[in-house]
Design a protein around this motif. Structure first.
Motif, PDB file in Angstrom:
ATOM      1  N   ASN A  39      25.486   0.429   3.325  1.00  0.00           N
ATOM      2  CA  ASN A  39      26.775   1.525   3.658  1.00  0.00           C
ATOM      3  C   ASN A  39      26.813   2.459   2.685  1.00  0.00           C
ATOM      4  OD1 ASN A  39      27.921  -0.408   2.324  1.00  0.00           O
ATOM      5  ND2 ASN A  39      29.703  -0.362   3.410  1.00  0.00           N
ATOM      6  N   GLU A  40      26.420   2.075   1.595  1.00  0.00           N
ATOM      7  CA  GLU A  40      26.801   2.948   0.226  1.00  0.00           C
ATOM      8  C   GLU A  40      25.607   4.078   0.039  1.00  0.00           C
ATOM      9  OE1 GLU A  40      29.394   0.139  -2.453  1.00  0.00           O
ATOM     10  OE2 GLU A  40      27.433   0.022  -2.573  1.00  0.00           O
ATOM     11  N   LEU A  41      24.515   3.982   1.070  1.00  0.00           N
ATOM     12  CA  LEU A  41      23.368   4.846   0.614  1.00  0.00           C
ATOM     13  C   LEU A  41      23.288   5.737   1.783  1.00  0.00           C
ATOM     14  CD1 LEU A  41      20.721   2.149   0.243  1.00  0.00           C
ATOM     15  CD2 LEU A  41      21.892   3.505  -1.663  1.00  0.00           C
ATOM     16  N   SER A  42      22.584   7.134   1.589  1.00  0.00           N
ATOM     17  CA  SER A  42      22.430   8.032   2.450  1.00  0.00           C
ATOM     18  C   SER A  42      21.111   7.688   3.581  1.00  0.00           C
ATOM     19  CB  SER A  42      22.132   9.477   1.841  1.00  0.00           C
ATOM     20  OG  SER A  42      20.721   9.321   1.204  1.00  0.00           O
ATOM     21  N   GLY A  43      21.131   8.466   4.524  1.00  0.00           N
ATOM     22  CA  GLY A  43      20.247   8.184   5.342  1.00  0.00           C
ATOM     23  C   GLY A  43      18.519   8.062   4.775  1.00  0.00           C
ATOM     24  N   GLY A  44      18.472   8.933   3.977  1.00  0.00           N
ATOM     25  CA  GLY A  44      17.086   9.352   3.199  1.00  0.00           C
ATOM     26  C   GLY A  44      17.224   8.153   2.278  1.00  0.00           C
TER      27      GLY A  44
END
Length: 122
Positions: A39-44
């Protein structure tokens, strides 16, 4: 931990799993995000984690189903550049996509229509 998961099933010792997972995360450009939760990462970045998890067992063939489907064009380009690097390292990539721009990057393209080969070209 996410990237190391396939190695657990292969019986690889924890220290070796963590070292290999770190190596692959650095390869996909996420060396600085190793301790982050999904949840701390972007989609990419999440997509790069998925690529890292696919690479961790050093496969000769990688299957990618719509690898850029939910990504913006800039992030999609980054994923495809990563795939180019992986291919240069000797891996075969089989990519399923509906996106013409993504298909155009392939060395060989097979188009399906109603479950049958419609065209094939290199």
């Amino acid at each position: 931990e996410n990237v190391a998961l396939p190695m657990i099933y292969a019986g690889i010792p924890k220290q070796d799993r963590l070292a290999r997972a770190t190596e692959v995360l650095e390869q996909v450009g996420l060396g600085d995000r190793i301790t982050h939760r999904p949840n701390e990462l972007s989609g990419g970045q999440r997509q790069r984690v998925a690529v890292a998890r696919a690479l961790v067992m050093k496969p000769s063939i990688i299957f990618a189903d719509e690898p850029t489907g939910n990504l913006d064009s800039k992030t999609s380009e980054g994923i495809m550049e990563l795939f180019d690097e992986i291919h240069k390292d000797g891996n075969t990539l089989i990519v399923v996509t509906h996106e013409e721009e993504i298909a155009a990057r392939a060395q060989k393209t097979v188009r399906l229509l109603d479950g049958k080969i419609d065209s094939e070209y290199s």
